[in-house]
Scaffold this active site. Structure first.
Site, mmCIF file in Angstrom:
data_model
loop_
_atom_site.group_PDB
_atom_site.id
_atom_site.type_symbol
_atom_site.label_atom_id
_atom_site.label_comp_id
_atom_site.label_asym_id
_atom_site.label_seq_id
_atom_site.Cartn_x
_atom_site.Cartn_y
_atom_site.Cartn_z
ATOM 1 N N ASP A 1 -70.485 -33.139 -14.580
ATOM 2 C CA ASP A 1 -70.398 -32.106 -15.376
ATOM 3 C C ASP A 1 -69.442 -31.623 -15.929
ATOM 4 O O ASP A 1 -68.420 -32.281 -16.136
ATOM 5 C CB ASP A 1 -70.549 -30.883 -14.385
ATOM 6 C CG ASP A 1 -70.661 -29.324 -15.012
ATOM 7 O OD1 ASP A 1 -71.713 -29.016 -14.227
ATOM 8 O OD2 ASP A 1 -70.894 -29.110 -15.949
ATOM 9 N N ILE A 2 -69.895 -31.544 -17.427
ATOM 10 C CA ILE A 2 -69.396 -31.360 -18.865
ATOM 11 C C ILE A 2 -67.665 -30.557 -18.143
ATOM 12 O O ILE A 2 -66.871 -30.457 -18.970
ATOM 13 C CB ILE A 2 -69.795 -31.346 -19.772
ATOM 14 C CG1 ILE A 2 -68.898 -31.831 -21.531
ATOM 15 C CG2 ILE A 2 -70.798 -29.674 -19.817
ATOM 16 C CD1 ILE A 2 -69.961 -32.516 -22.732
ATOM 17 N N ASN B 1 -79.687 -23.791 -9.263
ATOM 18 C CA ASN B 1 -79.542 -22.021 -9.467
ATOM 19 C C ASN B 1 -81.571 -22.496 -10.219
ATOM 20 O O ASN B 1 -81.360 -23.685 -10.450
ATOM 21 C CB ASN B 1 -79.081 -22.371 -9.921
ATOM 22 C CG ASN B 1 -76.807 -22.008 -10.590
ATOM 23 O OD1 ASN B 1 -76.976 -21.723 -8.754
ATOM 24 N ND2 ASN B 1 -76.463 -23.110 -11.135
ATOM 25 N N GLY C 1 -79.612 -17.973 -12.366
ATOM 26 C CA GLY C 1 -79.015 -18.164 -12.884
ATOM 27 C C GLY C 1 -78.433 -20.071 -13.070
ATOM 28 O O GLY C 1 -77.962 -21.135 -14.246
ATOM 29 N N HIS D 1 -81.645 -30.021 -11.462
ATOM 30 C CA HIS D 1 -80.318 -30.731 -10.970
ATOM 31 C C HIS D 1 -79.897 -29.856 -9.680
ATOM 32 O O HIS D 1 -80.086 -28.794 -9.394
ATOM 33 C CB HIS D 1 -79.562 -30.786 -12.211
ATOM 34 C CG HIS D 1 -78.946 -29.135 -13.070
ATOM 35 N ND1 HIS D 1 -80.004 -28.492 -13.998
ATOM 36 C CD2 HIS D 1 -78.479 -28.921 -13.035
ATOM 37 C CE1 HIS D 1 -80.065 -26.848 -14.133
ATOM 38 N NE2 HIS D 1 -78.400 -26.982 -13.084
ATOM 39 N N HIS E 1 -76.020 -29.115 -8.227
ATOM 40 C CA HIS E 1 -74.806 -29.928 -8.259
ATOM 41 C C HIS E 1 -74.059 -29.756 -7.043
ATOM 42 O O HIS E 1 -74.244 -29.572 -5.520
ATOM 43 C CB HIS E 1 -73.595 -28.167 -8.443
ATOM 44 C CG HIS E 1 -74.246 -27.814 -9.764
ATOM 45 N ND1 HIS E 1 -73.593 -27.264 -10.961
ATOM 46 C CD2 HIS E 1 -75.503 -26.732 -10.196
ATOM 47 C CE1 HIS E 1 -74.516 -26.612 -12.227
ATOM 48 N NE2 HIS E 1 -75.667 -26.202 -11.547
HETATM 49 P P1 5GP Z 1 -77.336 -24.552 -14.312
HETATM 50 O O1 5GP Z 1 -76.609 -23.048 -15.302
HETATM 51 O O2 5GP Z 1 -78.588 -24.888 -15.186
HETATM 52 O O3 5GP Z 1 -77.246 -24.762 -12.949
HETATM 53 O O4 5GP Z 1 -76.154 -25.992 -14.289
HETATM 54 C C1 5GP Z 1 -76.368 -26.285 -15.766
HETATM 55 C C2 5GP Z 1 -74.667 -27.575 -15.653
HETATM 56 O O5 5GP Z 1 -74.906 -28.880 -16.516
HETATM 57 C C3 5GP Z 1 -73.305 -26.694 -16.171
HETATM 58 O O6 5GP Z 1 -72.534 -26.335 -15.427
HETATM 59 C C4 5GP Z 1 -73.166 -27.059 -17.442
HETATM 60 O O7 5GP Z 1 -71.630 -27.239 -17.298
HETATM 61 C C5 5GP Z 1 -73.408 -28.531 -17.613
HETATM 62 N N1 5GP Z 1 -73.828 -29.327 -18.634
HETATM 63 C C6 5GP Z 1 -74.405 -28.617 -20.069
HETATM 64 N N2 5GP Z 1 -74.196 -29.382 -20.714
HETATM 65 C C7 5GP Z 1 -74.285 -30.137 -20.899
HETATM 66 C C8 5GP Z 1 -73.616 -32.261 -20.850
HETATM 67 O O8 5GP Z 1 -74.094 -32.213 -22.455
HETATM 68 N N3 5GP Z 1 -73.277 -32.979 -20.661
HETATM 69 C C9 5GP Z 1 -73.035 -32.569 -19.001
HETATM 70 N N4 5GP Z 1 -72.198 -33.936 -18.006
HETATM 71 N N5 5GP Z 1 -73.068 -31.229 -18.635
HETATM 72 C C10 5GP Z 1 -73.378 -30.119 -19.149
#
Ligand code: 5GP
Ligand code: ZN
Length: 114
Positions: free
Chosen positions: A30-31, A87, A93, A100, A102
């Protein structure tokens, strides 16, 4: 999907720190990590979320959990424990509309989540 961030990562159009990849699944850091280990595991195929997961693609979920278990073992998390999060949708969220999971570990997790 052409305009999807995680589809672009899956197609290597956007770089990521990939920790696992096969024909159908990819895992990358994760970034914006929320724990010492924070890895996202995705199907390469565009599926928006669990709501839009079709019966035909259910086997992908088993595959993803197999890989999560494998990566957690490689990262040494299997003794101390870890968390797997999905999520789903707005109130869940979800910020990136490509399914995906986590994998979070390396610190104590709390409950309830925010
Ligand atoms: P969500 O909030 O949809 O469950 O999780 C999305 C996740 O994607 C977040 O934890 C966010 O930090 C990660 N994320 C968003 N943009 C990027 C990206 O460009 N590269 C990577 N590796 N992770 C990302
Ligand atoms: Zn996508």
């Amino acid at each position: 999907m052409s305009d999807c961030l995680f589809c672009k990562i899956a197609q290597k159009e956007i770089p990521a720190q990939v920790v696992y990849e096969d024909e159908k699944v990819m895992a990358f850091n994760d970034i914006n990590p929320q724990a010492p280990v924070h890895i996202l595991v995705i199907p390469k195929k565009h599926i928006t979320d669990l709501v839009n997961l079709e019966e035909n693609d259910l086997s992908l979920i088993a595959e993803i959990f197999k890989i999560i278990k494998q990566i957690a073992g490689e990262k040494g998390l299997d003794q101390e424990g870890y968390r797997v999060v999905n999520n789903c949708g707005e109130k869940g969220g979800q910020t990136v509309p490509h399914l995906h999971f986590h994998l979070l570990g390396g610190r104590q997790m709390n409950w309830p989540p925010g």
